[in-house]
Motif scaffolding. Structure first.
Motif, PDB file in Angstrom:
ATOM      1  N   LYS A 559       0.848  -1.188   0.000  1.00 40.47           N
ATOM      2  CA  LYS A 559       0.000   0.000   0.000  1.00 40.47           C
ATOM      3  C   LYS A 559       0.888   1.244   0.000  1.00 40.47           C
ATOM      4  O   LYS A 559       1.837   1.327   0.783  1.00 40.47           O
ATOM      5  CB  LYS A 559      -0.930  -0.014   1.204  1.00 40.47           C
ATOM      6  N   ILE A 560       0.534   2.185  -0.855  1.00 40.64           N
ATOM      7  CA  ILE A 560       1.432   3.312  -1.143  1.00 40.64           C
ATOM      8  C   ILE A 560       0.643   4.605  -1.195  1.00 40.64           C
ATOM      9  O   ILE A 560      -0.491   4.641  -1.682  1.00 40.64           O
ATOM     10  CB  ILE A 560       2.125   3.111  -2.503  1.00 40.64           C
ATOM     11  N   SER A 561       1.248   5.695  -0.711  1.00 37.04           N
ATOM     12  CA  SER A 561       0.687   7.032  -0.948  1.00 37.04           C
ATOM     13  C   SER A 561       1.840   8.002  -1.178  1.00 37.04           C
ATOM     14  O   SER A 561       2.900   7.893  -0.558  1.00 37.04           O
ATOM     15  CB  SER A 561      -0.171   7.496   0.231  1.00 37.04           C
ATOM     16  N   HIS A 562       1.636   8.921  -2.125  1.00 35.60           N
ATOM     17  CA  HIS A 562       2.612   9.964  -2.432  1.00 35.60           C
ATOM     18  C   HIS A 562       1.878  11.304  -2.457  1.00 35.60           C
ATOM     19  O   HIS A 562       0.821  11.417  -3.080  1.00 35.60           O
ATOM     20  CB  HIS A 562       3.266   9.737  -3.797  1.00 35.60           C
ATOM     21  N   ARG A 563       2.437  12.293  -1.789  1.00 33.35           N
ATOM     22  CA  ARG A 563       1.845  13.641  -1.796  1.00 33.35           C
ATOM     23  C   ARG A 563       2.936  14.677  -1.935  1.00 33.35           C
ATOM     24  O   ARG A 563       4.023  14.526  -1.364  1.00 33.35           O
ATOM     25  CB  ARG A 563       1.054  13.895  -0.511  1.00 33.35           C
ATOM     26  N   LYS A 564       2.634  15.729  -2.678  1.00 33.72           N
ATOM     27  CA  LYS A 564       3.574  16.841  -2.797  1.00 33.72           C
ATOM     28  C   LYS A 564       3.366  17.798  -1.633  1.00 33.72           C
ATOM     29  O   LYS A 564       2.230  18.150  -1.294  1.00 33.72           O
ATOM     30  CB  LYS A 564       3.364  17.580  -4.121  1.00 33.72           C
ATOM     31  N   ASP A 565       4.476  18.202  -1.015  1.00 34.55           N
ATOM     32  CA  ASP A 565       4.373  19.175   0.074  1.00 34.55           C
ATOM     33  C   ASP A 565       4.310  20.592  -0.504  1.00 34.55           C
ATOM     34  O   ASP A 565       4.220  20.771  -1.728  1.00 34.55           O
ATOM     35  CB  ASP A 565       5.530  19.010   1.064  1.00 34.55           C
ATOM     36  N   ALA A 566       4.367  21.572   0.360  1.00 34.04           N
ATOM     37  CA  ALA A 566       4.223  22.969  -0.063  1.00 34.04           C
ATOM     38  C   ALA A 566       5.306  23.389  -1.049  1.00 34.04           C
ATOM     39  O   ALA A 566       5.110  24.291  -1.869  1.00 34.04           O
ATOM     40  CB  ALA A 566       4.228  23.883   1.155  1.00 34.04           C
ATOM     41  N   GLU A 567       6.458  22.733  -0.998  1.00 37.21           N
ATOM     42  CA  GLU A 567       7.562  23.068  -1.890  1.00 37.21           C
ATOM     43  C   GLU A 567       7.585  22.193  -3.141  1.00 37.21           C
ATOM     44  O   GLU A 567       8.501  22.294  -3.966  1.00 37.21           O
ATOM     45  CB  GLU A 567       8.883  22.931  -1.130  1.00 37.21           C
ATOM     46  N   GLY A 568       6.593  21.311  -3.280  1.00 36.51           N
ATOM     47  CA  GLY A 568       6.531  20.456  -4.457  1.00 36.51           C
ATOM     48  C   GLY A 568       7.316  19.166  -4.335  1.00 36.51           C
ATOM     49  O   GLY A 568       7.383  18.384  -5.288  1.00 36.51           O
ATOM     50  N   LYS A 569       7.876  18.909  -3.169  1.00 35.72           N
ATOM     51  CA  LYS A 569       8.625  17.671  -2.950  1.00 35.72           C
ATOM     52  C   LYS A 569       7.644  16.541  -2.653  1.00 35.72           C
ATOM     53  O   LYS A 569       6.669  16.715  -1.921  1.00 35.72           O
ATOM     54  CB  LYS A 569       9.594  17.840  -1.790  1.00 35.72           C
ATOM     55  N   VAL A 570       7.911  15.362  -3.209  1.00 40.63           N
ATOM     56  CA  VAL A 570       7.035  14.221  -3.006  1.00 40.63           C
ATOM     57  C   VAL A 570       7.366  13.531  -1.687  1.00 40.63           C
ATOM     58  O   VAL A 570       8.508  13.134  -1.435  1.00 40.63           O
ATOM     59  CB  VAL A 570       7.156  13.209  -4.163  1.00 40.63           C
ATOM     60  N   VAL A 571       6.358  13.412  -0.837  1.00 42.72           N
ATOM     61  CA  VAL A 571       6.486  12.716   0.442  1.00 42.72           C
ATOM     62  C   VAL A 571       5.730  11.392   0.332  1.00 42.72           C
ATOM     63  O   VAL A 571       4.546  11.376  -0.017  1.00 42.72           O
ATOM     64  CB  VAL A 571       5.925  13.564   1.600  1.00 42.72           C
ATOM     65  N   SER A 572       6.420  10.297   0.617  1.00 44.96           N
ATOM     66  CA  SER A 572       5.848   8.974   0.378  1.00 44.96           C
ATOM     67  C   SER A 572       5.668   8.184   1.657  1.00 44.96           C
ATOM     68  O   SER A 572       6.455   8.309   2.603  1.00 44.96           O
ATOM     69  CB  SER A 572       6.751   8.171  -0.581  1.00 44.96           C
ATOM     70  N   LYS A 573       4.623   7.365   1.655  1.00 47.99           N
ATOM     71  CA  LYS A 573       4.398   6.387   2.723  1.00 47.99           C
ATOM     72  C   LYS A 573       4.158   5.030   2.060  1.00 47.99           C
ATOM     73  O   LYS A 573       3.369   4.922   1.126  1.00 47.99           O
ATOM     74  CB  LYS A 573       3.184   6.764   3.569  1.00 47.99           C
ATOM     75  N   VAL A 574       4.858   4.021   2.571  1.00 52.87           N
ATOM     76  CA  VAL A 574       4.749   2.683   1.989  1.00 52.87           C
ATOM     77  C   VAL A 574       4.531   1.669   3.100  1.00 52.87           C
ATOM     78  O   VAL A 574       5.274   1.641   4.086  1.00 52.87           O
ATOM     79  CB  VAL A 574       6.014   2.311   1.192  1.00 52.87           C
ATOM     80  N   ASP A 575       3.512   0.861   2.937  1.00 53.70           N
ATOM     81  CA  ASP A 575       3.224  -0.228   3.876  1.00 53.70           C
ATOM     82  C   ASP A 575       3.367  -1.534   3.101  1.00 53.70           C
ATOM     83  O   ASP A 575       2.532  -1.872   2.274  1.00 53.70           O
ATOM     84  CB  ASP A 575       1.803  -0.080   4.433  1.00 53.70           C
ATOM     85  N   ALA A 576       4.451  -2.254   3.365  1.00 51.08           N
ATOM     86  CA  ALA A 576       4.746  -3.473   2.619  1.00 51.08           C
ATOM     87  C   ALA A 576       4.589  -4.700   3.504  1.00 51.08           C
ATOM     88  O   ALA A 576       4.902  -4.656   4.699  1.00 51.08           O
ATOM     89  CB  ALA A 576       6.162  -3.418   2.055  1.00 51.08           C
ATOM     90  N   PRO A 577       4.128  -5.813   2.937  1.00 49.44           N
ATOM     91  CA  PRO A 577       3.987  -7.043   3.724  1.00 49.44           C
ATOM     92  C   PRO A 577       5.347  -7.655   4.046  1.00 49.44           C
ATOM     93  O   PRO A 577       6.356  -7.355   3.384  1.00 49.44           O
ATOM     94  CB  PRO A 577       3.184  -7.951   2.805  1.00 49.44           C
ATOM     95  N   SER A 578       5.374  -8.503   5.044  1.00 50.13           N
ATOM     96  CA  SER A 578       6.597  -9.214   5.406  1.00 50.13           C
ATOM     97  C   SER A 578       7.047 -10.061   4.225  1.00 50.13           C
ATOM     98  O   SER A 578       6.243 -10.707   3.565  1.00 50.13           O
ATOM     99  CB  SER A 578       6.331 -10.112   6.617  1.00 50.13           C
ATOM    100  N   GLY A 579       8.345 -10.026   3.961  1.00 51.77           N
ATOM    101  CA  GLY A 579       8.900 -10.760   2.832  1.00 51.77           C
ATOM    102  C   GLY A 579       9.280  -9.861   1.682  1.00 51.77           C
ATOM    103  O   GLY A 579      10.004 -10.282   0.770  1.00 51.77           O
ATOM    104  N   VAL A 580       8.793  -8.600   1.704  1.00 49.68           N
ATOM    105  CA  VAL A 580       9.112  -7.632   0.656  1.00 49.68           C
ATOM    106  C   VAL A 580      10.067  -6.585   1.217  1.00 49.68           C
ATOM    107  O   VAL A 580       9.762  -5.929   2.221  1.00 49.68           O
ATOM    108  CB  VAL A 580       7.840  -6.938   0.116  1.00 49.68           C
ATOM    109  N   THR A 581      11.209  -6.430   0.583  1.00 47.55           N
ATOM    110  CA  THR A 581      12.168  -5.397   0.955  1.00 47.55           C
ATOM    111  C   THR A 581      11.961  -4.186   0.061  1.00 47.55           C
ATOM    112  O   THR A 581      11.946  -4.313  -1.170  1.00 47.55           O
ATOM    113  CB  THR A 581      13.616  -5.903   0.810  1.00 47.55           C
ATOM    114  N   ILE A 582      11.781  -3.022   0.676  1.00 49.33           N
ATOM    115  CA  ILE A 582      11.505  -1.794  -0.059  1.00 49.33           C
ATOM    116  C   ILE A 582      12.764  -0.941  -0.161  1.00 49.33           C
ATOM    117  O   ILE A 582      13.461  -0.714   0.834  1.00 49.33           O
ATOM    118  CB  ILE A 582      10.382  -0.984   0.610  1.00 49.33           C
ATOM    119  N   ILE A 583      13.048  -0.489  -1.378  1.00 50.78           N
ATOM    120  CA  ILE A 583      14.118   0.470  -1.622  1.00 50.78           C
ATOM    121  C   ILE A 583      13.467   1.771  -2.058  1.00 50.78           C
ATOM    122  O   ILE A 583      12.663   1.792  -2.986  1.00 50.78           O
ATOM    123  CB  ILE A 583      15.085  -0.018  -2.724  1.00 50.78           C
ATOM    124  N   MET A 584      13.813   2.868  -1.399  1.00 51.00           N
ATOM    125  CA  MET A 584      13.242   4.169  -1.751  1.00 51.00           C
ATOM    126  C   MET A 584      14.288   5.006  -2.510  1.00 51.00           C
ATOM    127  O   MET A 584      15.462   4.924  -2.236  1.00 51.00           O
ATOM    128  CB  MET A 584      12.793   4.919  -0.507  1.00 51.00           C
TER     129      MET A 584
END
Length: 584
Positions: A559-584
């Motif tokens: 599960k993923i969400s991306h939002r731009k902050d006031a400066e236009g930078k993308v702020v991300s949240k990622v909820d991954a199941p066990s067994g998946v390694t996330i690289i940002m």
């Protein structure tokens, strides 16, 4: 007692035999009530047509309720068109009342558009009964139930064709047949048009996931190997693993003994290799890949014979898509690119299978082809560069994906020229992939909105076999309306090749590419190790303010969400199941 036991054993044996010989349908059966009466041809001979919009139960009975009554004369025969609200695959259930006469004949016409229900077989605009019977005469029971089908449709026209008869209709319900699987993937952003396009692509492929993975649900109810590839991409990003994919891949293999080519076209056998690679990448199922070893090695031997010592793919039997048939240089360059992509994927698969000698041969073949890539692209650019030429954007996109030409140069000089003009519903996915490789994510989203969104504007609930932005230069009527005088029929008056006029399929899985693309590039989910063991999250929001969604994996859903902050930078949240390694 012995006699009773003997009879019981015989009965048990009969049922056991029945079970042994039976095959279960993987699909769910569901009934859909119409949402709208589109048209009737007589107010005098049809009463209470809106009664058919009441929810029914499929049973003829003595209950008191308002029926739709149709009465014919020798000269006048009443007719009605119903809208079920969305494209679906299945048939029709007609429930008659006690007020009906006996031996009543009706004509039933299924349509993906209203105009298709008004058409004649082999009449104007090419209406056909190909692959599925969509136009037929039916004898209805008195005070009973009749089921008719199957086809792909949204609209149904019923004509009472018997003279001097009365037909009392209690219910007319669509019978929808589909795989009841959850939509594990999701996509939502601040752009509602993109959201609708993602969902429409997902629904299009869902309708094509019948017993096998079909190309279309009205026409081309067949397993076409090349056409399956974008469908597999969508299935993987929406539903995750589904047995319809390996079942269909195996059908293509088993029905094509070597040295035959799948669907009679050797590039479609290349697509089988590419599909096997991508299916393994999404699922990490080595056991299934092992089952392909013998056929894969034999097929690769045939491919090696198609590439000469210098690295040129030998001509003959080429096919990309129908528009490319008119542009031989673009088609030849595209097939060269497709073979390069195949050899690269084949080497990868052979490494996984431990077939080191064949893996090395595939890498050598790819290297030889890469050495002449510039020569092939120069010849292509001399003859087939014009973006308006049929097939130019198809061939260009494959060349970008095979690293034969510079992505940014190709995007600016061919793919983006004249906007989405020259896009195709099948190869549109690869055009979008080429634009992503050029870093033009905002441009790709604009084209998605312009090209696929236009079909939705015209009433589509599934994406079509073919579409061209040039059609919009005419004053066209949507598929939901009877075509008024002075307007063009978007379904019946356009199309080409084998999909002219009403033969044109309005639910074609190969058109679902934007759904996979938006999950891959806007949500930004990139598989780094097969089976989603390692995933890189690299979103590209373009002009979007925010996006959120989910992608299915063998371990569960990311599960993923991306939002731009006031400066236009993308702020991300990622909820991954066990067994998946996330690289940002």
């Amino acid at each position: 007692m012995k006699r009773i036991l003997f009879i019981a054993s015989v009965v048990a044996g009969l049922f056991a035999g029945m079970t042994a010989n039976a095959q279960k349908d993987a699909r769910t059966r569901e009934y859909i009530t119409p949402v709208r009466v589109v048209w009737t041809n007589s107010t005098d001979l049809i009463s209470n047509p809106d009664a058919l919009l009441q929810e029914g139960n499929g049973q003829a009975d003595f209950m008191e309720r308002t029926f739709c009554d149709m009465k014919s004369t020798r000269k006048v025969h009443p007719a009605i068109i119903l809208d079920f609200g969305k494209e679906l695959h299945g048939g029709l259930q007609i429930v008659t009342g006690m007020g009906s006469d006996q031996n009543v004949r009706v004509r039933v016409r299924f349509g993906e558009s209203v105009s298709e229900t008004m058409s004649e077989i082999d009449g104007k605009n090419g209406a056909k009964n190909d692959h599925a019977i969509r136009d037929q005469e039916v004898l209805l029971p008195w005070f009973g139930v009749k089921e008719i089908g199957n086809s792909g449709f949204r609209f149904v026209r019923i004509d009472l064709i018997s003279d001097n008869k009365e037909l009392s209709l209690k219910e007319v319900r669509a019978i929808a047949l589909y795989r009841d699987v959850p939509y594990r993937g999701a996509f939502k952003s601040n752009d509602e048009r993109l959201n609708q396009i993602w969902q429409t692509g997902a629904y299009t492929v869902h309708q094509c996931m019948q017993e096998f993975l079909w190309d279309g649900i009205k026409r081309d109810r067949l397993v076409w190997m090349g056409d399956m590839h974008p469908e597999i991409m969508t299935i993987s990003n929406v539903f995750g693993y589904n047995e319809v994919v390996p079942k269909s891949l195996d059908l293509a293999r088993d029905s094509t003994p070597l040295p035959g080519w799948m669907n009679g076209m050797y590039p479609y056998s290349m697509w089988w290799v590419l599909a096997q690679r991508d299916w393994y990448w999404y699922n990490g199922d080595k056991e299934y890949l092992e089952q392909q070893r013998e056929y894969l090695l034999g097929l690769l031997e045939l491919f090696h014979k198609r590439v000469d010592e210098k690295g040129f793919e030998l001509s003959g039997g080429d096919f990309l898509d129908w528009p490319s048939e008119e542009n031989e240089p673009a088609q030849k360059a595209g097939v060269q690119a497709l073979m390069m992509m195949t050899m690269k994927s084949a080497a990868e698969l052979c490494d996984i299978l431990g077939e080191t000698a064949m893996a090395e041969r595939c890498r050598d073949c790819h290297s030889r082809m890469a050495s002449v890539a510039s020569q092939v692209s120069e010849e292509y650019y001399k003859v087939a560069l014009a973006p308006g030429e049929p097939g130019s954007k198809q061939g260009t996109s494959l060349m970008v994906l095979a690293d034969m030409i510079d992505a940014k140069k190709a995007n600016e000089e061919v793919i983006k020229v004249e906007g989405a003009r020259g896009f195709s519903t099948f190869y549109g996915y690869y055009m979008l992939q080429a634009m992503a490789k050029a870093g033009d994510y905002a441009g790709a989203m604009k084209f998605i909105s312009e090209f696929w969104g236009a079909m939705i504007d015209l009433g589509a609930t599934t994406f079509w076999e073919d579409f061209h932005t040039d059609w919009l230069k005419e004053d066209v009527a949507p598929i939901t309306d009877i075509v008024p005088a002075g307007k063009k029929d978007i379904h019946g008056d356009f199309g080409a090749y084998c999909y002219k006029g009403l033969r044109h399929s309005l639910c074609h899985g190969w058109a679902s590419g934007p759904t996979a693309w938006l999950s891959q590039h806007v949500l930004g989910v990139e598989i780094v190790e097969p089976g989603y063991k390692v995933v890189r999250i690299n979103p590209h929001l373009g002009d979007l303010e925010w996006v959120e969604g989910a992608v299915p994996t063998p371990f569960g859903d990311i599960k993923i969400s991306h939002r731009k902050d006031a400066e236009g930078k993308v702020v991300s949240k990622v909820d991954a199941p066990s067994g998946v390694t996330i690289i940002m």
